[in-house]
Design an enzyme around this catalytic site. Structure first.
Site, short mmCIF file in Angstrom:
data_model
loop_
_atom_site.label_atom_id
_atom_site.label_comp_id
_atom_site.label_asym_id
_atom_site.label_seq_id
_atom_site.Cartn_x
_atom_site.Cartn_y
_atom_site.Cartn_z
N GLN A 1 0.65 -1.11 -0.07
CA GLN A 1 0.01 0.42 -0.05
C GLN A 1 1.04 1.24 -0.43
O GLN A 1 0.66 2.41 -0.62
CB GLN A 1 -0.57 0.15 1.65
CG GLN A 1 -2.34 -0.90 1.13
CD GLN A 1 -3.49 -0.84 0.11
OE1 GLN A 1 -3.31 -0.06 -0.07
NE2 GLN A 1 -2.51 -2.16 -0.97
N HIS B 1 1.73 3.21 -3.34
CA HIS B 1 0.45 3.52 -3.80
C HIS B 1 0.78 5.57 -4.62
O HIS B 1 0.24 6.19 -5.14
CB HIS B 1 -0.83 4.08 -3.28
CG HIS B 1 -1.88 2.45 -4.01
ND1 HIS B 1 -2.13 2.20 -5.64
CD2 HIS B 1 -1.84 1.16 -2.73
CE1 HIS B 1 -2.55 1.17 -5.37
NE2 HIS B 1 -2.52 0.15 -4.34
N ASP C 1 -6.49 -7.72 -4.14
CA ASP C 1 -7.22 -5.82 -5.39
C ASP C 1 -7.81 -7.13 -6.40
O ASP C 1 -7.64 -6.74 -7.60
CB ASP C 1 -5.87 -5.86 -5.13
CG ASP C 1 -5.82 -4.86 -4.91
OD1 ASP C 1 -6.90 -4.28 -3.75
OD2 ASP C 1 -4.50 -3.95 -4.27
N GLU D 1 -9.21 1.03 5.70
CA GLU D 1 -9.19 0.18 4.45
C GLU D 1 -8.60 -1.05 4.03
O GLU D 1 -10.29 -1.73 3.81
CB GLU D 1 -9.18 1.01 3.13
CG GLU D 1 -9.34 1.00 1.21
CD GLU D 1 -8.33 1.73 0.16
OE1 GLU D 1 -8.91 1.25 -0.42
OE2 GLU D 1 -6.97 1.75 0.75
N HIS D 2 -7.71 -1.49 4.29
CA HIS D 2 -7.68 -3.22 4.51
C HIS D 2 -6.95 -3.11 5.89
O HIS D 2 -6.03 -2.87 6.04
CB HIS D 2 -6.44 -3.06 3.33
CG HIS D 2 -6.53 -2.70 2.16
ND1 HIS D 2 -6.26 -1.43 1.53
CD2 HIS D 2 -7.36 -3.39 0.87
CE1 HIS D 2 -6.75 -1.13 0.13
NE2 HIS D 2 -7.46 -2.11 -0.02
N HIS E 1 -53.93 14.30 5.81
CA HIS E 1 -53.13 13.18 6.18
C HIS E 1 -54.36 12.45 6.87
O HIS E 1 -54.91 11.11 6.85
CB HIS E 1 -51.71 13.10 6.70
CG HIS E 1 -50.70 13.16 6.54
ND1 HIS E 1 -50.37 14.25 5.22
CD2 HIS E 1 -49.55 12.48 6.23
CE1 HIS E 1 -49.41 14.52 5.24
NE2 HIS E 1 -49.18 13.35 5.16
#
Length: 887
Positions: free
Chosen positions: A711, A714, A814, A780-781, A873
């Site tokens: 990661q 990235h 992934d 996220e992970h 109503h």
């Protein structure tokens, strides 16, 4: 000197600018005060296209409004004499102002003719005479000559005169050195005819020649004012240049010379200027490779140097840089390039000597120019913006943002601390101190090492929150860049898409959409890759198909005779954003396309930026074919999101947009979701990629390090967290060694360094504390590399996706395991799910009441409606109960 000045209204500005951009490059806009505010964006936009705009004020306007026009890039303001005085008093230089003397032109001419000394020679102010200002006994020509001999000559030509008169419609005679102002609709790039006047005639009427052959000396320069060469022009060649918008000259031997017609080194004409004496004409052109000279050099004086040479080299490298070269890496990795720009800017700030400053400035300019070429922005555009900024009258205070002031203060504090430490007696290092450098392949390198924090019962929540803080996202600044792009696509459709793709991706498309069925030649991939995609699609489809049962309808009898139901329907049209360009990302196409197919979406539209040759990544096209996509939008960034959200002539509008992307894509998704006119939703917000690994003494250090680095590579804004449970110093050191050694073998090691710099190892003494911190972070992970990892799943409260055990690397999720890799980041895992089949579906509820059912709950409904004051109503129930005799 301008040969002619077209005048137009606001509504005709853009069209007129398009006409003159390849000839005189200037426009005079007739503008009333109440039009100024709405006109500013148009002025800014047109001014960036190498067109200078002046404004003729036709009504009242405040000083601030007029200054706002100058700030927007207006070259000259034509206003009345009292307004000129007010503007000069407000700090506007006289050189930007033109006095409108139309209403008293005769009186003015007579007074100047008798005593020219009354002019203030310190103010280089121009003059404008409209047609109604010419007295009965004076012709337009006579008026022009009178002022030319007095007003202009008095200051050596520093002043200029603008003259407008309908007689120009029937006569193209110019008044040298006065400048004719002609209504734009009378001007044409063609030869005179049909009641129009040729722009070229105004240029040639201002020229004189002392040559026997009557040709005009012509200097050819590029948009940066680099001299390309000396040639000659004739009335015929100038007329043809204006007509075609190309560089056309007069050869003394061969007649008309269309530059580049045989060599391919064509020129796009930007502007024609005439010098002060009218004996030289200047062509400003955009020159294509290999250059102007017949010797294939950039100019007749040799090759480009400096900025121009750098730009040409980078443009060539973008097209032809060998795979794996550093320049190719910069073009393919935006985050690396951003990191280098920030790094070089800091080094320039720290430079001390003249040589150091020059060296570091050159480095910064190199990386900045790479950014420009990567994004399709020319240096000419930068220079144009510098010119426009120089026209601003308003001046801001200019203080640095607090973020950078704080960074400078922090550096100064660090420098002071270093000096203080140097004054202390040197002491030997403790045995447990870690060296800041390690030897890799025989070379000493700075160690790539995460920060280490030990969490104890005494650690405050503030300290923990600081450790778990993610890198700052500048959403407000990004939105300022994204909003104009979205508005452009929404308002101009395919035209804007094609222009933006050419600007950002350097690709000129005929159509922005590729419709199914997709040609076989666009899906040519190896059998190995095809098999890998097919395997992954099968697994992803199995997992996502198991998530729903579309045939099952939920029925619940909430009260006798009251049946409530829920059933599912697919979202009809979905847009799937697949990042691309130079990257190959079939995995994202699978992760979005397969759930859409499983859910039963009728219209699946992919969007992915084209490669440099205008084609798409074949793997992405193959996946689009496999999932039954109706079309692929050949665009990326905010422009793709806007096209999907609003639709264009060729791009179908969608109901929901899914998919990851950079910060511009994310900002665009957030924008269109909040725009009610778009009527579109998105899957989730997103931020930089991140991973949190929980490890203990049984973990394999190499496995832990590889998950962190998967990661960290990235981008520099990615973040990785390691929570180490009761690990010894030696065990933690083993992980740190693996992080460094594996990182040094990665091609994206520079990005890893940037990411690791704001990543942290947190040492805790229990699994419970580790899981508490993980849930607080909401990764996220989440990777569980601990003994009997599956037993921790019940403790997971917040995570995008969980990878359980030593043999479950994040990479499998992934690509091929079957789960989805489009996941919430930046803490959004606390309230969002990752993409799944339900992402592409909506749930509809229904209720059916019998007579008895209405009798059972009707009184309660009436009571609540009365409480809220909604008598309509209440009445809807009342009339029914009365018909049943229940009231």
């Amino acid at each position: 000197m301008f040969p002619v000045l077209p005048v137009t209204s606001v509504s005709g500005l853009i069209e007129t600018a398009d006409v003159v951009s390849g000839s005189v490059g200037r426009v005079l806009v007739s503008l009333s005060g109440d039009q100024i505010k709405d006109t500013l964006p148009i002025v800014r936009s047109v001014s960036e296209k190498f067109v200078d705009i002046s404004v003729l004020l036709t009504g009242d306007a405040s000083t601030d409004e007029l200054i706002s026009l100058l700030d927007a890039g207006v070259e000259y303001l034509v206003v009345s004499e009292p307004v000129v005085a007010d503007l000069i008093e407000s700090g506007v230089p006289g050189s930007r102002l033109v006095i409108n003397i139309s209403e008293k032109a005769g009186e003015f001419l007579e007074s100047i003719a008798s005593d020219s000394s009354q002019l203030d020679s310190n103010l280089n102010i121009g003059f404008y005479i409209g047609s109604f200002g010419i007295s009965k006994h004076q012709s337009l020509v006579a008026a022009g000559q009178a002022i030319a001999k007095t007003v202009l000559a008095t200051t050596g030509g520093a002043r200029f005169l603008l003259v407008s008169d309908p007689s120009f419609v029937s006569s193209s005679n110019a008044i040298a050195p006065a400048i004719p102002v002609v209504e734009a609709h009378y001007l044409s790039t063609e030869t005179t005819g049909n009641g129009t006047l040729s722009i070229a005639s105004f240029i040639t009427n201002r020229l004189v020649s002392d040559r026997v052959d009557g040709l005009y000396t012509t200097l050819v320069v590029d948009a940066y004012d680099n001299s390309l060469g000396l040639v000659y022009s004739s009335e015929e060649s100038i007329s043809e240049a204006v007509r075609t918008g190309k560089g056309v000259y007069q050869s003394r031997k061969r007649g008309l010379w269309y530059k580049g017609q045989t060599s391919g080194a064509e020129q796009t004409l930007l502007r024609i200027d005439v010098d002060c004496d009218g004996d030289c004409v200047k062509f400003v052109v955009d020159q294509t490779a290999p250059g102007f000279c017949h010797n294939n050099t950039s100019t007749c004086f040799g090759q480009y140097s400096g900025i121009s040479a750098l730009e040409q080299t980078l443009i060539s490298r973008k097209k032809n840089a060998p795979e794996g070269s550093y320049t190719a890496r910069l073009f393919n990795d935006s985050k690396l390039l951003t990191a280098k720009i920030m790094e070089e800017a800091e080094e320039l700030c720290d430079a001390k000597t003249a040589n150091e400053i020059s060296w570091e400035a050159a480095d910064l300019i190199y990386f900045a120019m790479t950014k420009l070429v990567q994004e399709g922005v020319s240096w000419n555009s930068v220079q144009r913006n510098l010119d426009l900024k120089s026209r601003k009258i308003s001046r801001r205070k200019g203080d640095a943002k607090r973020k950078w002031q704080a960074k400078l203060e922090e550096k100064e504090q660090d420098a002071n601390k270093s000096r203080d430490d140097a004054r202390q007696d040197k002491k030997p290092k403790n045995a447990d101190q870690t060296s800041s450098t390690v030897t890799t392949n025989g070379t000493e390198q700075p160690q790539i090492k995460m920060n280490v924090v030990t969490v104890t019962p005494e650690t405050s929540e503030t300290e923990i929150a600081k450790v778990l803080t993610r890198p700052l996202q500048k959403s407000a600044d990004i939105m300022k860049l994204v909003t104009p792009i979205i508005n452009n696509v929404r308002d101009n459709g395919d035209k804007a898409l094609i222009e933006l793709t050419e600007k950002f991706d350097r690709v000129k498309l005929q159509s922005p959409v590729l419709y199914a069925p997709f040609p076989e030649n666009l899906m040519q991939i190896s059998e190995e890759v095809k098999a890998a995609i097919d395997l992954s699609i099968s697994n992803i489809e199995k997992f996502h198909a198991a998530q729903i049962n579309k045939d099952e309808v939920l029925h619940v009898e909430t009260a006798p005779g009251v049946i409530c139901s829920r059933f599912s329907r697919a979202i009809e049209s979905v847009g799937l954003y697949v990042p691309g360009g130079t990257a190959v990302l079939p995995s994202t196409a699978m992760m979005l396309g397969i759930p859409a197919k499983v859910a039963g979406c009728k219209n699946i539209i992919l969007a992915s930026p084209p490669r440099s040759d205008g084609t798409l990544t074949p793997e992405v096209v193959y996946v689009a074919h496999k999932v039954g996509a109706k079309a692929i939008l050949l665009a990326g960034g905010a422009q793709a999101v806007a096209a999907l959200a609003y639709g264009t002539e060729s791009v179908p509008k969608v109901d929901k947009i899914m998919g990851p992307g950079n910060q511009f894509v994310t900002a665009a998704k957030m924008f269109v979701q909040n725009d009610t006119s778009a009527q579109v939703s998105i899957d989730m917000p997103a931020g930089p990629s991140e991973v949190l690994v929980i490890a203990d003494g049984t973990s394999n250090p190499a496995f832990v390090a590889s998950d962190l680095l998967s990661q960290a590579e990235h981008g520099v804004d990615s973040q990785v967290i390691l929570i180490a449970i009761s690990m010894t110093d030696d065990q933690l050191a083993a992980v740190e060694t693996e992080v460094h050694e594996q990182a040094m073998r990665l091609p994206r090691v520079d990005i890893v360094r940037g990411s690791i710099a704001h990543s942290t190892t947190i040492r805790v003494d229990s699994i419970e504390r580790a899981m508490q911190l993980s849930n607080q972070y909401g990764p996220e992970h989440l990777i569980l590399q601990v003994h009997e990892a599956s037993r921790l799943l019940p403790l997971v409260e917040h995570a995008g996706s969980v990878f359980v055990g030593a043999w479950s690397p994040e990479s499998c999720g992934d690509y091929s395991s079957g789960t989805n890799h489009t996941l919430p980041t930046y803490g959004y895992a606390k309230m969002y799910s990752g993409v799944n089949t339900d992402t592409f579906m909506k749930h509809i509820t229904s209720q059916e009441l019998t007579e008895q059912g209405l009798k059972n709950i009707g009184p309660a409904v009436m009571a609540l409606a009365a409480t809220e004051g909604l008598d309509g109503h209440r009445n809807a129930v009342k009339v029914r109960l009365e018909s049943l005799g229940a009231l």
